[in-house]
Design a protein around this motif. Structure first.
Motif, PDB file in Angstrom:
ATOM      1  N   ASP A   3       0.516  -0.895   0.350  1.00  0.00           N
ATOM      2  CA  ASP A   3      -0.584   0.090   0.073  1.00  0.00           C
ATOM      3  C   ASP A   3       0.743   1.205   0.158  1.00  0.00           C
ATOM      4  O   ASP A   3       0.307   2.125  -1.104  1.00  0.00           O
ATOM      5  N   SER A   4       2.008   1.262   0.913  1.00  0.00           N
ATOM      6  CA  SER A   4       3.099   2.853   0.376  1.00  0.00           C
ATOM      7  C   SER A   4       4.041   2.689  -0.404  1.00  0.00           C
ATOM      8  O   SER A   4       3.791   3.425  -0.525  1.00  0.00           O
ATOM      9  N   ARG A   7       1.035   4.486  -2.746  1.00  0.00           N
ATOM     10  CA  ARG A   7       0.757   6.020  -2.740  1.00  0.00           C
ATOM     11  C   ARG A   7       2.341   6.526  -3.153  1.00  0.00           C
ATOM     12  O   ARG A   7       1.813   7.689  -3.497  1.00  0.00           O
ATOM     13  N   THR A  61     -11.197  12.566  -5.867  1.00  0.00           N
ATOM     14  CA  THR A  61     -11.068  11.763  -5.956  1.00  0.00           C
ATOM     15  C   THR A  61      -9.780  12.121  -5.837  1.00  0.00           C
ATOM     16  O   THR A  61      -8.699  11.199  -5.055  1.00  0.00           O
ATOM     17  N   LEU A  64      -8.182  13.664  -3.092  1.00  0.00           N
ATOM     18  CA  LEU A  64      -7.899  12.992  -1.630  1.00  0.00           C
ATOM     19  C   LEU A  64      -7.342  11.317  -1.750  1.00  0.00           C
ATOM     20  O   LEU A  64      -6.455  10.738  -0.519  1.00  0.00           O
ATOM     21  N   ARG A  65      -7.074  10.742  -2.798  1.00  0.00           N
ATOM     22  CA  ARG A  65      -6.013  10.150  -2.861  1.00  0.00           C
ATOM     23  C   ARG A  65      -4.428  10.389  -2.323  1.00  0.00           C
ATOM     24  O   ARG A  65      -3.470   9.624  -1.763  1.00  0.00           O
ATOM     25  N   HIS A  67      -4.271  13.157  -0.647  1.00  0.00           N
ATOM     26  CA  HIS A  67      -4.231  14.567   1.261  1.00  0.00           C
ATOM     27  C   HIS A  67      -2.866  13.867   1.753  1.00  0.00           C
ATOM     28  O   HIS A  67      -2.888  12.726   2.274  1.00  0.00           O
ATOM     29  N   ASP A  69      -3.574  13.877   5.285  1.00  0.00           N
ATOM     30  CA  ASP A  69      -3.651  13.572   5.787  1.00  0.00           C
ATOM     31  C   ASP A  69      -2.971  11.310   5.992  1.00  0.00           C
ATOM     32  O   ASP A  69      -3.358  10.397   6.370  1.00  0.00           O
ATOM     33  N   LYS A  70      -3.133  11.463   4.451  1.00  0.00           N
ATOM     34  CA  LYS A  70      -3.428   9.645   3.958  1.00  0.00           C
ATOM     35  C   LYS A  70      -1.722   9.458   3.447  1.00  0.00           C
ATOM     36  O   LYS A  70      -1.093   7.977   3.619  1.00  0.00           O
ATOM     37  N   HIS A  71      -0.703  10.628   4.612  1.00  0.00           N
ATOM     38  CA  HIS A  71       0.288   9.992   3.833  1.00  0.00           C
ATOM     39  C   HIS A  71       1.679  10.788   4.870  1.00  0.00           C
ATOM     40  O   HIS A  71       2.517  11.674   4.996  1.00  0.00           O
ATOM     41  N   PRO A  72       0.835   9.986   6.667  1.00  0.00           N
ATOM     42  CA  PRO A  72       1.440  10.479   7.590  1.00  0.00           C
ATOM     43  C   PRO A  72       3.556  10.227   7.337  1.00  0.00           C
ATOM     44  O   PRO A  72       3.775   9.223   6.871  1.00  0.00           O
ATOM     45  N   TYR A  81       0.873  18.834  -3.020  1.00  0.00           N
ATOM     46  CA  TYR A  81      -1.409  19.089  -2.767  1.00  0.00           C
ATOM     47  C   TYR A  81      -1.318  19.787  -3.253  1.00  0.00           C
ATOM     48  O   TYR A  81      -2.444  20.965  -3.831  1.00  0.00           O
TER      49      TYR A  81
END
Length: 128
Positions: A3-4, A7, A61, A64-65, A67, A69-72, A81
């Protein structure tokens, strides 16, 4: 692919696209990151670019991908972003610019809607 890693791939792809000059084709490329199944044909891509509701949905969409917050822990994400929003806005401006109008002369040649020499320089405007 983890997953990482996926991303990171999305972030890297976005970074490559927004490094290009803003244009309709760059906008389509950006939107394809959000929806890889986006039609490859030029007419379909042009339709998506001109369809504001669909374009906005695909861009949302994408946002959101990517964002933050999804990539701490990834410090570049916040800047990316913000940059993607600026790039998107510039691309949309390019798309919304009115294309130069062309008309045909009696001999069949095209005339651009802008003048090369106006009355101040002794010339005339097109179609006069």
């Amino acid at each position: 692919m983890s997953d990482s890693a996926f991303r990171r791939l999305i972030l890297d792809t976005v970074a490559v696209v927004i490094a290009k000059p803003p244009s309709a084709s760059a906008l389509v490329e950006l939107l394809r990151i959000a929806s890889p199944g986006l039609a490859e044909s030029e007419s379909s891509a042009d339709h998506v670019v001109r369809d504001e509701a669909r374009r906005e949905r695909l861009f949302k969409t994408l946002k959101l991908r990517i964002h933050p917050d999804k990539h701490p822990g990834d410090e570049r994400v916040t800047a990316l972003y913000q940059d993607v929003q600026t790039f998107y806005d510039r691309c949309v401006e390019k798309v919304n610019e009115a294309p130069a109008k062309t008309t045909k002369k009696d001999d069949g040649s095209k005339v651009s809607g802008t003048a090369t020499a106006g009355p101040a320089t002794g010339g005339t405007y097109p179609n006069q």
